[in-house]
Design an enzyme around this catalytic site. Structure first.
Site, mmCIF file in Angstrom:
data_model
loop_
_atom_site.group_PDB
_atom_site.id
_atom_site.type_symbol
_atom_site.label_atom_id
_atom_site.label_comp_id
_atom_site.label_asym_id
_atom_site.label_seq_id
_atom_site.Cartn_x
_atom_site.Cartn_y
_atom_site.Cartn_z
ATOM 1 C CE LYS A 156 12.257 -37.461 -24.458
ATOM 2 N NZ LYS A 156 13.488 -36.806 -23.917
ATOM 3 N NE ARG A 168 8.875 -25.397 -25.420
ATOM 4 C CZ ARG A 168 10.069 -24.902 -25.152
ATOM 5 N NH1 ARG A 168 10.869 -24.537 -26.148
ATOM 6 N NH2 ARG A 168 10.495 -24.777 -23.901
ATOM 7 N N GLY A 170 7.266 -19.954 -23.103
ATOM 8 C CA GLY A 170 6.588 -18.729 -22.715
ATOM 9 C C GLY A 170 5.683 -18.998 -21.530
ATOM 10 C CG HIS A 171 5.697 -19.115 -17.984
ATOM 11 N ND1 HIS A 171 5.026 -20.268 -17.629
ATOM 12 C CD2 HIS A 171 7.028 -19.391 -17.856
ATOM 13 C CE1 HIS A 171 5.905 -21.196 -17.288
ATOM 14 N NE2 HIS A 171 7.124 -20.695 -17.419
ATOM 15 C CG ASP A 182 -1.418 -19.646 -17.913
ATOM 16 O OD1 ASP A 182 -0.979 -19.562 -19.063
ATOM 17 O OD2 ASP A 182 -0.682 -19.755 -16.909
#
Length: 439
Positions: A139, A162, A202-203, A232
């Site tokens: 940032k 995301r 989510g996973h 995954d």
């Protein structure tokens, strides 16, 4: 791997989002002021690359370390520089695999722990154990400037944010590629770029639920969780690496990097073509424990033994099923001609259940060594690290904690240990690199 959700490119070769696309003639590159001459060997960023201008001065010869004939065959990615932005699960696993085969991987993390995933001591965080660590607050403009300096000679950037996060940080992939035209950017989101779920967390279990995979696994009454190995790693990491490595190969032809993106959801679905084919053919149903590969068939199933441990049976083909009947002594009780007759499955399951319960697991495993019947003992993780066949193939490294952290007892690429050198009960083990390369 989905590069444009919901659409199929009319050009099967136009997979990557590359504004400087390669000509449909594989021997040529589209012309233009920004065109880079193709060099089939130029997969990695190479400051010593030969100029496409035959009249230009020749660069200094490469150092011995850069000589392809001098590269360790177990380190085929030596010279590759990867920048991995902090993530959990499939993206770190992708970086871990690249590092196993020689890439230099720099993991960029925020100064403060973002609190993602499972908390584990650094000495046991295996997916990040072979990387350099760098703390940057992206940032901050200064930190982004430091990242840009890292990317100046990097080959790959991996990120698992995301959708839109990288862009909001001022690191839009399209802009990055203008500044670093040879960079390959691999992006892995959870839910994909579009739709109501795109911005949500989510996973693995969630992605498998929406993909249809979770529904297909488990008992007749309840779906069961296949750890996080399917979505995954089997889905996300595998498809991300295939895309990134394909982009590197293409860069060797075009000289240009690419942006390749997918999601764990899409990558999980990417594992299911065979099941959809079986479903369309009418040989698969939507009911759990009703199919050959989900435990309904007596010859593809797990059976409990007398010691409470289990054996796994996968005797799909007729000759292996006959060998299984020979092993179990059921050849006179079960007719192999009825192997795929569902009406006979309950009887066969009852017979196998009874006979396997008569001996312990390891006795069955020893007996099965004399029969080619697709039977294996079901081992736990530590048992697997001591299993003679696994040791014969050098599948594990043994480690002992030391003052400097975790030290390898069996270096990658070393000869497998003798069976007498099996790890003791308290050994710290990890899987070895699973690929072997030879010149």
């Amino acid at each position: 791997m989905l590069f444009s959700p919901g659409t199929v490119s009319p050009n099967p070769g136009a997979i990557f989002s590359d504004p400087k696309a390669v000509s449909s003639n594989p021997g040529t590159v589209s012309s233009g002021p920004n065109t880079v001459s193709p060099n089939p060997g130029a997969i990695f960023s190479d400051p010593n690359a030969v100029s496409p201008n035959p009249g230009a001065a020749m660069p200094a010869p490469p150092s011995p370390r850069e000589d392809p004939t001098d590269v360790d065959p177990m380190q085929p990615l030596a010279g590759l520089k990867v920048v991995e932005l902090h993530a959990i699960g499939p993206v770190p696993f992708a970086g871990y695999l690249l590092a196993q085969y020689g890439a230099r991987v720099i993991r960029v993390s925020p100064p403060a722990d973002p609190g993602l995933g499972l908390e584990v001591a650094p000495a046991f965080d295996l997916l990040n154990s072979n990387k350099e660590a760098l703390a940057l607050d992206l940032k901050s403009a200064d930190a982004r400037g430091e990242l840009e300096r890292l990317l100046a000679d990097a080959d790959i950037l991996l990120e698992g944010f995301r959708p839109g996060v990288l862009e909001r940080l001022g690191l839009d992939p399209d802009d990055l590629r203008l500044r670093h035209p040879r960079l390959v950017i691999g992006r892995l989101s959870g839910w994909g770029e579009h739709g109501i779920l795109a911005p949500r967390a989510g996973h693995d279990i969630n992605y498998l639920a929406v993909s249809g995979i979770l529904h297909a696994i488990g008992s007749a009454d309840t779906p069961e969780i296949p750890l996080n190995l399917v979505g995954d790693f089997g889905g996300g990491t595998m498809h991300l690496l295939v895309g990134v490595l394909a982009a590197l190969v293409r860069r060797g032809v075009s000289g240009q990097g690419s942006v390749v993106s997918t999601s764990i959801l899409a990558a999980s679905l990417g594992l299911t073509p065979m099941l959809y084919g079986l479903l369309a053919a009418g040989v698969w149903t939507l009911r759990r424990r009703d199919n050959i590969l989900d435990g309904a068939a007596p010859y593809y199933r797990v059976y409990r033994c007398s010691d409470g441990k289990h054996v796994a049976v996968g005797a799909i083909e007729g000759r292996f099923y006959r060998a299984l009947l020979e092993l179990t002594g059921l050849r006179d009780q079960l007719d192999p001609a009825h192997q795929n007759d569902r009406a006979h499955w309950p009887q066969a399951i009852a017979a196998f259940t009874q006979v396997f319960a008569s001996r312990d697991r390891d006795t069955w495993a020893r007996e099965a060594e004399r029969h080619d019947c697709c039977l294996a003992p079901v081992l736990d993780l530590i048992e697997a690290s001591r299993y003679p066949h696994n040791l014969d193939n050098g599948l594990f490294q043994r480690h002992t904690p030391g003052p400097g952290g975790v030290q390898a007892g069996i270096p990658p690429g070393a000869d497998p240990p003798a069976r007498a050198e099996r790890p003791p009960a308290n050994a710290y083990v990890r899987p070895q690199p699973v690929l072997r390369f030879r010149h």
